[in-house]
Enzyme design. Structure first.
Site, PDB file in Angstrom:
ATOM      1  N   ASP A  21      67.765 166.359 -19.691  1.00 43.25           N
ATOM      2  CA  ASP A  21      66.843 165.818 -18.699  1.00 43.25           C
ATOM      3  C   ASP A  21      65.724 165.021 -19.361  1.00 43.25           C
ATOM      4  O   ASP A  21      65.347 165.306 -20.499  1.00 43.25           O
ATOM      5  CB  ASP A  21      66.255 166.987 -17.882  1.00 43.25           C
ATOM      6  CG  ASP A  21      65.623 166.515 -16.580  1.00 43.25           C
ATOM      7  OD1 ASP A  21      65.798 165.337 -16.215  1.00 43.25           O
ATOM      8  OD2 ASP A  21      64.942 167.330 -15.936  1.00 43.25           O
ATOM      9  N   ASN A  69      73.477 163.583  -8.232  1.00 46.72           N
ATOM     10  CA  ASN A  69      73.104 162.312  -8.872  1.00 46.72           C
ATOM     11  C   ASN A  69      73.639 161.069  -8.145  1.00 46.72           C
ATOM     12  O   ASN A  69      73.160 159.965  -8.358  1.00 46.72           O
ATOM     13  CB  ASN A  69      73.563 162.258 -10.341  1.00 46.72           C
ATOM     14  CG  ASN A  69      72.722 163.123 -11.263  1.00 46.72           C
ATOM     15  OD1 ASN A  69      73.204 163.612 -12.284  1.00 46.72           O
ATOM     16  ND2 ASN A  69      71.464 163.326 -10.922  1.00 46.72           N
TER      17      ASN A  69
HETATM   18  C1  FPP Z   1      68.868 163.147 -16.832  1.00 51.87           C
HETATM   19  O1  FPP Z   1      67.708 162.381 -17.048  1.00 51.87           O
HETATM   20  C2  FPP Z   1      70.064 162.544 -17.408  1.00 51.87           C
HETATM   21  C3  FPP Z   1      71.201 162.208 -16.723  1.00 51.87           C
HETATM   22  C4  FPP Z   1      71.339 162.389 -15.270  1.00 51.87           C
HETATM   23  C5  FPP Z   1      72.339 161.565 -17.383  1.00 51.87           C
HETATM   24  C6  FPP Z   1      72.646 162.042 -18.760  1.00 51.87           C
HETATM   25  C7  FPP Z   1      73.683 161.186 -19.360  1.00 51.87           C
HETATM   26  C8  FPP Z   1      73.683 160.767 -20.651  1.00 51.87           C
HETATM   27  C9  FPP Z   1      72.683 161.161 -21.667  1.00 51.87           C
HETATM   28  C10 FPP Z   1      74.775 159.888 -21.122  1.00 51.87           C
HETATM   29  C11 FPP Z   1      76.040 160.668 -21.020  1.00 51.87           C
HETATM   30  C12 FPP Z   1      77.004 160.404 -22.049  1.00 51.87           C
HETATM   31  C13 FPP Z   1      77.929 161.313 -22.449  1.00 51.87           C
HETATM   32  C14 FPP Z   1      79.086 160.870 -23.252  1.00 51.87           C
HETATM   33  C15 FPP Z   1      77.845 162.750 -22.111  1.00 51.87           C
HETATM   34  P1  FPP Z   1      66.938 161.822 -15.781  1.00 51.87           P
HETATM   35  O2  FPP Z   1      67.477 160.467 -15.477  1.00 51.87           O
HETATM   36  O3  FPP Z   1      67.023 162.815 -14.675  1.00 51.87           O
HETATM   37  O4  FPP Z   1      65.456 161.721 -16.315  1.00 51.87           O
HETATM   38  P2  FPP Z   1      64.121 161.875 -15.456  1.00 51.87           P
HETATM   39  O5  FPP Z   1      64.107 163.273 -14.935  1.00 51.87           O
HETATM   40  O6  FPP Z   1      63.063 161.633 -16.476  1.00 51.87           O
HETATM   41  O7  FPP Z   1      64.159 160.833 -14.388  1.00 51.87           O
END
Ligand code: FPP
Length: 245
Positions: A21, A69
């Site tokens: 996250d 998501n």
């Molecule tokens: C959460 O941060 C992250 C995600 C929803 C996506 C995670 C995906 C990756 C790191 C790439 C995946 C790649 C592989 C191969 C597994 P957020 O967007 O919720 O952050 P925020 O809470 O600060 O908005």
């Protein structure tokens, strides 16, 4: 002494689950669009996977995309799906070199076709690897999984393949998408949020929870070592008293 050297290998968690996250907030801090955060999150995925495999962790589960998501802006969802395809294609060779098997949990048939295809190819091409299993939770939600398991068991009862008396914790766990995977001993969530967000609700019943303020794109090997050391400093009692364990 290095953090890594302080880890007791005899007491390593077999399974570590991670809620990655903080990509969006990291990007904002850098004055960049959210997608920039996800792209940089891949580096943290690579580091964490490598560190876990080097230590001898058997299963690493990463929450890459939740059922919830889908409600993000379409542009971000599309970018995440493209990033997944790109990363899967690029990293399969690395997984094979490192003897790591890829698996997925979640309703993956509902992913865009090319993401689904890249994922199935990755799973197929790494299926004989045995050092560690990397489980990607994609279009995953724990409530969805629990409802699916209930349906599966109900269907078996209806067909006369299972009696109601046979429905116990073991049978239920066997109907979940994690059926051949031990429960995580340790859950890590980055970015300072202290929620489970519909992740592995059944499997995390007795897990140690570790929260770090680090945003996911900044997560490095040392952050994993810190989490494991914290886990190892705790006493796991499974409902017993201190004297009983
Ligand atoms: C959460 O941060 C992250 C995600 C929803 C996506 C995670 C995906 C990756 C790191 C790439 C995946 C790649 C592989 C191969 C597994 P957020 O967007 O919720 O952050 P925020 O809470 O600060 O908005």
């Amino acid at each position: 002494m290095d953090l890594k050297d302080q880890i007791n290998i005899e007491k390593l968690p077999r399974h570590i689950a991670v809620i990655m996250d903080g990509n969006g907030r990291w990007a904002k801090d850098h004055g960049q669009p959210r997608v920039f955060g996800h792209r940089n999150g891949v580096k943290a995925v690579r580091e964490t996977t490598e560190a876990a495999a080097e230590l001898g962790v058997e299963y690493l589960t990463l929450y890459a995309f939740s059922t919830e998501n889908w409600s993000r802006p379409r542009l971000e969802v599309n970018a995440l799906m493209s990033l997944l395809v790109e990363t899967l294609r690029k990293e399969i060779e690395t997984l094979n070199k490192n003897n790591i098997r890829l698996q997925a949990i979640g309703d993956i048939s509902k992913l865009p076709k090319r993401t689904h295809k890249a994922l199935l190819e990755g799973i197929e091409n790494t299926k004989n690897n045995s050092r560690m299993t990397l489980v990607l939770a994609l279009n995953y939600s724990a409530k969805w999984e629990i409802v699916e398991a209930s349906r599966q068991l109900a269907e078996k009862v209806k067909l006369g393949q299972l009696s109601v008396d046979e429905i116990n914790e073991e049978a239920f766990a066997g109907a979940l998408s994690t059926k051949n995977i031990p429960d995580p001993e340790l859950l890590i969530r980055s970015s300072g949020e202290t929620r489970l967000s519909n992740f592995l609700l059944w499997q995390l019943a007795y897990s140690e929870l570790y929260f770090t303020p680090i945003y996911w794109p900044d997560f490095r090997k040392n952050n994993l070592y810190e989490a494991i050391l914290d886990y190892q400093s705790r006493e796991r009692r499974f409902g017993k008293t201190s004297d009983q364990v």
